[in-house]
Structures are given as C-alpha cells and as structure tokens.
Design a protein around this motif. Structure first.
Motif, PDB file in Angstrom:
ATOM      1  N   LYS A 181      43.709  47.208  48.115  1.00  0.00           N
ATOM      2  CA  LYS A 181      44.030  46.593  49.398  1.00  0.00           C
ATOM      3  C   LYS A 181      42.819  45.985  50.235  1.00  0.00           C
ATOM      4  N   LYS A 182      41.592  46.408  50.116  1.00  0.00           N
ATOM      5  CA  LYS A 182      40.352  45.900  50.736  1.00  0.00           C
ATOM      6  C   LYS A 182      39.934  44.533  49.936  1.00  0.00           C
ATOM      7  N   ALA A 183      40.224  44.647  48.542  1.00  0.00           N
ATOM      8  CA  ALA A 183      39.628  43.480  47.792  1.00  0.00           C
ATOM      9  C   ALA A 183      40.216  42.123  47.993  1.00  0.00           C
ATOM     10  N   ALA A 184      39.057  41.257  48.202  1.00  0.00           N
ATOM     11  CA  ALA A 184      39.553  39.696  48.036  1.00  0.00           C
ATOM     12  C   ALA A 184      39.180  39.037  46.958  1.00  0.00           C
ATOM     13  N   VAL A 185      38.301  39.881  46.030  1.00  0.00           N
ATOM     14  CA  VAL A 185      37.962  39.430  44.500  1.00  0.00           C
ATOM     15  C   VAL A 185      38.040  40.333  43.768  1.00  0.00           C
ATOM     16  N   ALA A 186      38.382  40.297  42.637  1.00  0.00           N
ATOM     17  CA  ALA A 186      38.261  40.999  41.668  1.00  0.00           C
ATOM     18  C   ALA A 186      37.748  40.685  40.279  1.00  0.00           C
ATOM     19  N   TRP A 187      36.931  41.472  39.351  1.00  0.00           N
ATOM     20  CA  TRP A 187      36.521  41.183  38.032  1.00  0.00           C
ATOM     21  C   TRP A 187      37.668  41.408  36.990  1.00  0.00           C
ATOM     22  N   VAL A 188      38.074  40.155  36.233  1.00  0.00           N
ATOM     23  CA  VAL A 188      39.252  40.291  35.257  1.00  0.00           C
ATOM     24  C   VAL A 188      38.778  39.994  34.028  1.00  0.00           C
ATOM     25  N   ALA A 189      38.895  41.082  33.051  1.00  0.00           N
ATOM     26  CA  ALA A 189      38.531  40.820  31.611  1.00  0.00           C
ATOM     27  C   ALA A 189      39.926  40.918  30.854  1.00  0.00           C
ATOM     28  N   VAL A 190      39.844  39.792  29.917  1.00  0.00           N
ATOM     29  CA  VAL A 190      41.219  39.632  28.994  1.00  0.00           C
ATOM     30  C   VAL A 190      40.777  39.698  27.659  1.00  0.00           C
ATOM     31  N   GLY A 191      41.303  40.309  26.910  1.00  0.00           N
ATOM     32  CA  GLY A 191      41.271  40.115  25.285  1.00  0.00           C
ATOM     33  C   GLY A 191      39.736  40.114  24.758  1.00  0.00           C
ATOM     34  N   GLY A 192      39.019  40.839  25.473  1.00  0.00           N
ATOM     35  CA  GLY A 192      37.416  41.204  24.795  1.00  0.00           C
ATOM     36  C   GLY A 192      36.599  39.924  25.564  1.00  0.00           C
ATOM     37  N   ARG A 193      37.166  39.017  26.288  1.00  0.00           N
ATOM     38  CA  ARG A 193      36.232  38.025  26.988  1.00  0.00           C
ATOM     39  C   ARG A 193      35.508  38.600  27.868  1.00  0.00           C
ATOM     40  N   PRO A 194      34.442  38.051  28.419  1.00  0.00           N
ATOM     41  CA  PRO A 194      33.705  38.531  29.319  1.00  0.00           C
ATOM     42  C   PRO A 194      34.455  38.505  30.833  1.00  0.00           C
ATOM     43  N   ALA A 195      34.311  39.430  31.609  1.00  0.00           N
ATOM     44  CA  ALA A 195      34.984  39.372  32.824  1.00  0.00           C
ATOM     45  C   ALA A 195      34.644  38.128  33.883  1.00  0.00           C
ATOM     46  N   LEU A 254      47.874  40.078  42.988  1.00  0.00           N
ATOM     47  CA  LEU A 254      48.498  38.814  42.407  1.00  0.00           C
ATOM     48  C   LEU A 254      47.182  37.834  42.235  1.00  0.00           C
ATOM     49  N   VAL A 255      47.363  37.206  41.252  1.00  0.00           N
ATOM     50  CA  VAL A 255      46.259  36.182  40.866  1.00  0.00           C
ATOM     51  C   VAL A 255      46.858  35.077  40.403  1.00  0.00           C
ATOM     52  N   VAL A 256      46.305  33.602  41.099  1.00  0.00           N
ATOM     53  CA  VAL A 256      46.747  32.421  40.997  1.00  0.00           C
ATOM     54  C   VAL A 256      45.727  31.647  39.930  1.00  0.00           C
ATOM     55  N   SER A 257      46.107  30.960  39.001  1.00  0.00           N
ATOM     56  CA  SER A 257      45.343  30.469  38.007  1.00  0.00           C
ATOM     57  C   SER A 257      45.976  29.039  37.454  1.00  0.00           C
ATOM     58  N   GLY A 258      45.212  28.097  37.214  1.00  0.00           N
ATOM     59  CA  GLY A 258      45.743  26.846  36.623  1.00  0.00           C
ATOM     60  C   GLY A 258      45.138  25.684  37.291  1.00  0.00           C
ATOM     61  N   GLU A 259      45.630  24.745  37.064  1.00  0.00           N
ATOM     62  CA  GLU A 259      45.235  23.431  37.591  1.00  0.00           C
ATOM     63  C   GLU A 259      45.049  23.404  38.998  1.00  0.00           C
ATOM     64  N   GLY A 260      43.820  22.993  39.430  1.00  0.00           N
ATOM     65  CA  GLY A 260      43.458  22.858  41.000  1.00  0.00           C
ATOM     66  C   GLY A 260      43.200  24.377  41.685  1.00  0.00           C
ATOM     67  N   GLU A 261      43.406  25.412  40.597  1.00  0.00           N
ATOM     68  CA  GLU A 261      42.942  26.958  41.128  1.00  0.00           C
ATOM     69  C   GLU A 261      41.763  27.326  40.218  1.00  0.00           C
ATOM     70  N   GLN A 262      41.657  28.608  40.217  1.00  0.00           N
ATOM     71  CA  GLN A 262      40.936  29.273  39.400  1.00  0.00           C
ATOM     72  C   GLN A 262      41.085  29.203  37.935  1.00  0.00           C
ATOM     73  N   ALA A 263      40.287  29.289  37.152  1.00  0.00           N
ATOM     74  CA  ALA A 263      40.428  29.327  35.700  1.00  0.00           C
ATOM     75  C   ALA A 263      40.118  30.807  35.345  1.00  0.00           C
ATOM     76  N   VAL A 264      41.224  31.393  34.591  1.00  0.00           N
ATOM     77  CA  VAL A 264      40.876  32.798  34.194  1.00  0.00           C
ATOM     78  C   VAL A 264      41.481  32.565  32.786  1.00  0.00           C
ATOM     79  N   PRO A 265      40.641  32.459  31.770  1.00  0.00           N
ATOM     80  CA  PRO A 265      40.641  32.520  30.292  1.00  0.00           C
ATOM     81  C   PRO A 265      41.545  33.491  29.691  1.00  0.00           C
ATOM     82  N   GLY A 266      42.515  33.187  29.092  1.00  0.00           N
ATOM     83  CA  GLY A 266      43.549  34.175  28.584  1.00  0.00           C
ATOM     84  C   GLY A 266      44.371  34.784  29.175  1.00  0.00           C
ATOM     85  N   LEU A 267      44.365  34.691  30.656  1.00  0.00           N
ATOM     86  CA  LEU A 267      45.295  35.451  31.412  1.00  0.00           C
ATOM     87  C   LEU A 267      46.703  35.020  31.500  1.00  0.00           C
TER      88      LEU A 267
END
Length: 164
Positions: free
Chosen positions: A10-24, A37-50
């Motif tokens: 609830k207090k977090a504005a950011v989080a570390w997310v690790a997917v499929g053995g990749r670095p967080a 809820l996390v938004v990824s894609g064109e024009g937003e943040q890149a989260v490989p594998g999510l």
C-alpha cells in the motif's frame, strides 16, 4: 505475513520484480484490489519477461529504504475490455506521475500499446537472505570522461631551469 505484504504494498510507489531467473527490475506500481498493478510496454517501463510470465518474485522496501519483504506473485494480464480494466486502470492512470495528458488519455494509450499486469501475492513470503544480495554492476558500453585535476596555480614545466 499477508498483513506485512499488504501494508508494504500500500505504501510502495516502486517494487523490484524478478521474472524467470532474470535480474530484478525496478518498476513503478500501485496497490489496487489486493494486487500490485504494473504497466509495461511502448512508452512505459520495460519489464523483460513480465508480459509472458505466470509468476514473478516481488520485493518491496520499507520506510528506511531497505527491503522489508519479498513474496511470490501470480501474474495475470488485464485486457482493455475486462471488468477489472474499467475498475482499476483509471485509478492506476490517476496515480501515474508525469503521465502525458489526463488519466483518460493515459488509459486509452495503455489500451493501444501497453500491458497492464496484476501481481497477486501467492503463498508465503520468502525468508530474508543472510547475505546482502549485492550484485556487481551490469556490463555497459557507457563511460565517463575523467575530470582534469584541479590546480590552483599554474605549474611550471619540468624542462625549465628552476633557478630562473
């Protein structure tokens, strides 16, 4: 432990997310409806594998800046036509800092070119590791030109006769 996860999320504005053995990866997020809820894609943040993942590991920090909890999460996607999209994405767009346009414009842009992932806590949180979990910096082609040393007075050349 679920109460700790919910309170930290609830207090977090950011989080570390690790997917499929990749670095967080550090991502901005929002806690809505019992999930991050996390938004990824064109024009937003890149989260490989999510986008393809069914599970991820999420780490959240506390008020002091250090990690407070790490937990496994079930990953599901929220599609633009879903009931969850209408409920949560406008709220998420309202929480987006520095978004282009208003919340409605941002939600429409996400529907066209982004993926909204819902990370729901699944199971018990992982035990905190005994070591620091520090990793060496990732390789990069970026370099920094070193600064020239500061000199207060002009230095005479060594080839000159010091008796003059």
């Amino acid at each position: 432990m679920e109460a700790l996860v919910e309170e930290a999320a609830k207090k977090a504005a950011v989080a570390w997310v690790a997917v499929g053995g990749r670095p967080a990866t550090l991502v901005w997020c929002a806690w809505l409806g019992g999930a991050l809820l996390v938004v990824s894609g064109e024009g937003e943040q890149a989260v490989p594998g999510l986008a393809e993942a069914a599970a991820a590991e999420v780490s959240l920090r506390g008020d002091h800046g250090g990690r407070i909890v790490t937990f496994p999460a079930e990953v599901t996607r929220i599609a633009p036509g879903d009931e969850a999209w209408a409920e949560f994405v406008p709220q998420l767009a309202g929480k987006r800092l520095n978004g282009a346009g208003g919340a409605e414009d941002l939600a429409a842009a996400w529907a066209e070119r982004c993926i909204v992932s819902r990370l729901t806590p699944a199971g018990a949180s992982a035990a905190m590791p005994e070591d620091s979990q520090a990793a060496p910096p990732r390789p990069t082609p970026a370099t920094r030109i070193p600064r020239r040393p500061f000199r207060l007075h002009k230095v005479r050349g060594a080839s000159r006769d010091p008796r003059r």
